[in-house]
Design a protein around this motif. Sequence first.
Motif, mmCIF file in Angstrom:
data_model
loop_
_atom_site.group_PDB
_atom_site.id
_atom_site.type_symbol
_atom_site.label_atom_id
_atom_site.label_comp_id
_atom_site.label_asym_id
_atom_site.label_seq_id
_atom_site.Cartn_x
_atom_site.Cartn_y
_atom_site.Cartn_z
ATOM 1 N N SER A 1 34.825 21.298 22.908
ATOM 2 C CA SER A 1 33.602 21.909 23.412
ATOM 3 C C SER A 1 32.392 21.464 22.602
ATOM 4 C CB SER A 1 33.733 23.434 23.370
ATOM 5 O OG SER A 1 32.537 24.046 23.794
ATOM 6 N N ARG A 2 32.559 21.401 21.274
ATOM 7 C CA ARG A 2 31.450 20.959 20.430
ATOM 8 C C ARG A 2 31.107 19.497 20.709
ATOM 9 N NH1 ARG A 2 34.408 23.502 16.411
ATOM 10 N NH2 ARG A 2 34.697 21.563 15.236
ATOM 11 N N ALA A 3 32.113 18.691 20.995
ATOM 12 C CA ALA A 3 31.871 17.280 21.327
ATOM 13 C C ALA A 3 31.090 17.167 22.637
ATOM 14 C CB ALA A 3 33.186 16.531 21.420
ATOM 15 N N PHE A 4 31.499 17.956 23.632
ATOM 16 C CA PHE A 4 30.817 17.921 24.939
ATOM 17 C C PHE A 4 29.371 18.358 24.822
ATOM 18 C CE2 PHE A 4 34.983 18.570 27.518
ATOM 19 C CZ PHE A 4 35.309 17.234 27.319
ATOM 20 N N ASN A 5 29.109 19.312 23.935
ATOM 21 C CA ASN A 5 27.769 19.867 23.808
ATOM 22 C C ASN A 5 26.962 19.216 22.685
ATOM 23 O OD1 ASN A 5 27.577 22.235 25.803
ATOM 24 N ND2 ASN A 5 29.566 22.568 24.821
ATOM 25 N N ASP A 6 27.502 18.125 22.135
ATOM 26 C CA ASP A 6 26.817 17.322 21.112
ATOM 27 C C ASP A 6 26.327 18.176 19.940
ATOM 28 O OD1 ASP A 6 25.910 14.996 19.977
ATOM 29 O OD2 ASP A 6 24.020 14.927 21.092
ATOM 30 N N LYS A 7 27.218 19.010 19.431
ATOM 31 C CA LYS A 7 26.874 19.872 18.294
ATOM 32 C C LYS A 7 26.766 19.054 17.008
ATOM 33 C CE LYS A 7 26.837 23.793 20.575
ATOM 34 N NZ LYS A 7 25.616 24.581 20.738
ATOM 35 N N TYR A 8 25.964 19.577 16.086
ATOM 36 C CA TYR A 8 25.684 18.848 14.856
ATOM 37 C C TYR A 8 26.893 18.764 13.915
ATOM 38 C CZ TYR A 8 25.577 23.334 12.394
ATOM 39 O OH TYR A 8 25.933 24.546 11.857
ATOM 40 N N ASP A 9 27.831 19.734 14.075
ATOM 41 C CA ASP A 9 28.915 19.826 13.096
ATOM 42 C C ASP A 9 30.167 19.056 13.511
ATOM 43 O OD1 ASP A 9 29.469 21.459 15.219
ATOM 44 O OD2 ASP A 9 30.218 23.144 14.028
ATOM 45 N N ILE A 10 30.021 18.051 14.378
ATOM 46 C CA ILE A 10 31.162 17.219 14.733
ATOM 47 C C ILE A 10 30.812 15.765 14.444
ATOM 48 C CG2 ILE A 10 30.456 16.989 17.178
ATOM 49 C CD1 ILE A 10 33.506 17.033 17.816
ATOM 50 N N HIS A 11 31.737 15.046 13.829
ATOM 51 C CA HIS A 11 31.482 13.664 13.432
ATOM 52 C C HIS A 11 31.273 12.792 14.677
ATOM 53 C CE1 HIS A 11 32.008 9.716 11.586
ATOM 54 N NE2 HIS A 11 31.801 10.320 10.401
ATOM 55 N N PRO A 12 30.297 11.882 14.634
ATOM 56 C CA PRO A 12 30.039 11.010 15.794
ATOM 57 C C PRO A 12 31.267 10.244 16.273
ATOM 58 C CG PRO A 12 28.240 10.836 14.215
ATOM 59 C CD PRO A 12 29.306 11.666 13.557
ATOM 60 N N ASP A 13 32.093 9.775 15.345
ATOM 61 C CA ASP A 13 33.289 9.027 15.752
ATOM 62 C C ASP A 13 34.271 9.933 16.499
ATOM 63 O OD1 ASP A 13 32.252 6.786 14.597
ATOM 64 O OD2 ASP A 13 33.403 6.954 12.730
ATOM 65 N N THR A 14 34.420 11.164 16.006
ATOM 66 C CA THR A 14 35.306 12.120 16.680
ATOM 67 C C THR A 14 34.788 12.446 18.074
ATOM 68 O OG1 THR A 14 35.880 13.100 14.528
ATOM 69 C CG2 THR A 14 36.365 14.407 16.512
ATOM 70 N N ARG A 15 33.489 12.643 18.159
ATOM 71 C CA ARG A 15 32.887 12.941 19.461
ATOM 72 C C ARG A 15 33.123 11.797 20.435
ATOM 73 N NH1 ARG A 15 28.027 12.051 22.178
ATOM 74 N NH2 ARG A 15 27.527 13.735 23.653
ATOM 75 N N LYS A 16 32.949 10.580 19.964
ATOM 76 C CA LYS A 16 33.129 9.434 20.851
ATOM 77 C C LYS A 16 34.568 9.341 21.354
ATOM 78 C CE LYS A 16 32.389 4.452 21.258
ATOM 79 N NZ LYS A 16 33.644 4.244 21.963
ATOM 80 N N ARG A 17 35.534 9.576 20.459
ATOM 81 C CA ARG A 17 36.939 9.497 20.868
ATOM 82 C C ARG A 17 37.254 10.568 21.918
ATOM 83 N NH1 ARG A 17 37.830 8.876 15.312
ATOM 84 N NH2 ARG A 17 38.693 10.988 15.156
ATOM 85 N N ILE A 18 36.698 11.759 21.715
ATOM 86 C CA ILE A 18 36.938 12.850 22.678
ATOM 87 C C ILE A 18 36.317 12.522 24.031
ATOM 88 C CG2 ILE A 18 36.364 15.257 23.217
ATOM 89 C CD1 ILE A 18 36.680 15.851 20.216
ATOM 90 N N LEU A 19 35.074 12.022 24.008
ATOM 91 C CA LEU A 19 34.403 11.674 25.261
ATOM 92 C C LEU A 19 35.124 10.537 25.980
ATOM 93 C CD1 LEU A 19 30.609 11.909 24.281
ATOM 94 C CD2 LEU A 19 32.023 13.617 25.441
ATOM 95 N N ASP A 20 35.615 9.568 25.224
ATOM 96 C CA ASP A 20 36.360 8.463 25.840
ATOM 97 C C ASP A 20 37.647 8.969 26.478
ATOM 98 O OD1 ASP A 20 34.410 6.695 25.086
ATOM 99 O OD2 ASP A 20 35.493 5.905 23.345
#
Length: 337
Positions: free
Chosen positions: A21-40
């Motif tokens: 959820s934090r990745a989807f909502n581009d929250k500040y407390d998630i690492h960019p690499d982690t967010r990218k992997r989740i979105l992919d």
Amino acid sequence: MKHVTIKDVARAMGCSVSTVSRAFNDKYDIHPDTRKRILDMAESMGYRPNPIARKLIKQRSFNIGMIVPEFETAFFPKVIMGAQEVLQAHNYQMIVMQSNESWETELKNVKMLVDNMVDGLIISLSSEDQNLDYYQELLSRKMPIVFFNRVADELNASKVLFEDYNWAFFATEHLITQGIKKIVHLASHEKLSFAKNRIQGFRDAHYKYRLDPGPTLNCGFSVEEGERVAQELIDKNDIPEAIFAASDLSAIGAIKTFKRNGYRIPHDLRVVGFSESRLASYIEPPLTSVSQPTTQIGKTAAELLIKEIENEVSVPQTVLLNGRLNVRASSMPSIQA
């Protein structure tokens, strides 16, 4: 068909639902690499956000209601296309309804859209006499509404308008400066504000050249109405030197009737229309017409409405858009069809 959920994405990633959820909502407390992997991962699984959940969170329907008087001419479909382009870019859906020039149908459509919790309305009024009380009520309740083309001056709401007066003036002047003095105006419904402005522009162009204005004849927007009025002029043997019509379709109807009765356009009678329909350049001879920025009208109306929804404007706005006169053979014998 099974819909992929946020839980499915979390399970595939081996992480918690809150992390996804934090990745989807581009929250500040998630690492960019982690967010990218989740979105992919979400994209590869065909995940789509739940629109109902989004609406509940935002407390909006993300639906916009649009009401137009008719679909017979190309004017309103082009306006709709312009509005849709802007609304889709802002993730709004558009519900389009038409009143068929009926005030009663228009009111039913508005109430249906409001009952279905649209976030705002874009409206062009019907040609019938209206009771504006319901619109006044909606505006008093802070319902975002933008009117376009056909508006009511009594309503303190945002409006997108065309320079009808100026371009009716210029179209009439185009005829007068060729030495034409006996001009008839085929007017649309006089209670509509744009029709009043076109009539005044027609008259003031005459006054500029110290001429008495020609008659203004009541005529609708259709080919049939243009045919009817033209035939009445022929039957009375009261043939003008030129016609300035408030719509292309009525101008085309007039051209058809005069040609059928042996008159040559533009040698015996010159004709100018309004709104630059697709038919203008295909009729014989091609029709001189005032072009309106139809797509831009729709875009501007949608942009104003979004600003109202987002509370970016505190008072109603009025936007005036310009046009041009496309001169063709119907009004100038020197132009070859």
